[in-house]
Design an enzyme around this catalytic site. Structure first.
Site, mmCIF file in Angstrom:
data_model
loop_
_atom_site.group_PDB
_atom_site.id
_atom_site.type_symbol
_atom_site.label_atom_id
_atom_site.label_comp_id
_atom_site.label_asym_id
_atom_site.label_seq_id
_atom_site.Cartn_x
_atom_site.Cartn_y
_atom_site.Cartn_z
ATOM 1 N N ASN A 116 0.814 -1.226 0.000
ATOM 2 C CA ASN A 116 0.000 0.000 0.000
ATOM 3 C C ASN A 116 0.849 1.279 0.000
ATOM 4 O O ASN A 116 0.427 2.316 0.478
ATOM 5 C CB ASN A 116 -1.034 -0.024 1.126
ATOM 6 C CG ASN A 116 -0.403 -0.130 2.495
ATOM 7 O OD1 ASN A 116 0.812 -0.194 2.618
ATOM 8 N ND2 ASN A 116 -1.215 -0.109 3.538
ATOM 9 N N HIS A 119 3.528 4.290 4.570
ATOM 10 C CA HIS A 119 3.120 4.151 5.973
ATOM 11 C C HIS A 119 3.177 5.543 6.589
ATOM 12 O O HIS A 119 4.092 6.308 6.304
ATOM 13 C CB HIS A 119 4.084 3.229 6.726
ATOM 14 C CG HIS A 119 3.864 3.251 8.206
ATOM 15 N ND1 HIS A 119 2.902 2.478 8.822
ATOM 16 C CD2 HIS A 119 4.454 3.977 9.193
ATOM 17 C CE1 HIS A 119 2.915 2.740 10.123
ATOM 18 N NE2 HIS A 119 3.849 3.632 10.371
ATOM 19 N N GLU A 130 7.827 5.945 16.475
ATOM 20 C CA GLU A 130 8.371 5.537 15.169
ATOM 21 C C GLU A 130 9.489 6.452 14.656
ATOM 22 O O GLU A 130 10.450 5.970 14.046
ATOM 23 C CB GLU A 130 7.235 5.493 14.130
ATOM 24 C CG GLU A 130 6.236 4.381 14.407
ATOM 25 C CD GLU A 130 4.990 4.458 13.540
ATOM 26 O OE1 GLU A 130 4.865 5.391 12.721
ATOM 27 O OE2 GLU A 130 4.131 3.573 13.696
#
Ligand code: CMP
Length: 142
Positions: A116, A119, A130
Site C-alpha cells: 500500500n 506508511h 516511530e
C-alpha cells in the site's frame, strides 16, 4: 507539527518517491528529514511491534525488508499534532486500497492491503515511537 511518513518498498520500486513527496508539499508540508535505507528484520519488527501476533505480521516483515524504503519527517506550520496527523492520513488514504479515496496516495497507487505504498504514523504516540527508529534529533531540521 512534524510527523513521520515512510515510502515502502513498492513505492520506491515503482518510482513514486518524487510523486509522493510532491503530494505532501502541495498540501503545505515541507520535508525536514529524509533518507533512503533498507530495514533489517529487527528494525522492521520494532516498527511494527503493535502488529506482532497478527496473521499478516510475518508477511509484513518480509515485505517491508524486501527493498529500500524512504522515511521522512514532514512538517506543517500552525496546526496541532492531531489535526496534522488527520491531514496526513487523508493525503495517504485508508490502509485498505479498496476503501481509500480516489485522489489519495493509496487510492491512486496501492495494489492491495499489503502493498500500500506508504506508511504514516497514525497518532501522536505512534509518531513519538516511530520517528526515532529512523532519525535522531540532529537529523531533523527545526
Ligand atoms: P501500515 O499503515 O504500514 O501499517 C501496518 C501494515 O500492515 C499496513 O499498512 C498494511 O500494509 C499491512 N497489512 C497487511 N494486511 C493487513 C490487514 N489485514 N490489516 C491491516 N494492515 C495490514
Amino acid at each position: 507539527m512534524k510527523t513521520l511518513v515512510i515510502i515502502k518498498p513498492d513505492g520506491v520500486e515503482r518510482g513514486l518517491v518524487g510523486e509522493i513527496i510532491s503530494r505532501f508539499e502541495k498540501c503545505g508540508f515541507s520535508v525536514k528529514a529524509l533518507k533512503i535505507t533498507q530495514l533489517n528484520r529487527e528494525t522492521a519488527k520494532k516498527l511494527y511491534a503493535v502488529h506482532e501476533g497478527k496473521k499478516f505480521f510475518d508477511d509484513l516483515i518480509e515485505y517491508v525488508t524486501s527493498g529500500p524504503v524512504v522515511p521522512m519527517v514532514i512538517e506543517i506550520k500552525d496546526i496541532g499534532i492531531g489535526e496534522g496527523i488527520r491531514l496526513v492520513r487523508k493525503i495517504v488514504g485508508a490502509t485498505n486500497p479498496m476503501e481509500a479515496e480516489m485522489g489519495s496516495i493509496r487510492g491512486d497507487y496501492a495494489s492491495d492491503i499489503s502493498h500500500n505504498v506508504v506508511h504514516a504514523s497514525d497518532s501522536e504516540e505512534s509518531n513519538l515511537y516511530e520517528t526515532p527508529i529512523f532519525f535522531n534529533k540532529e537529523e531533523i531540521l527545526d
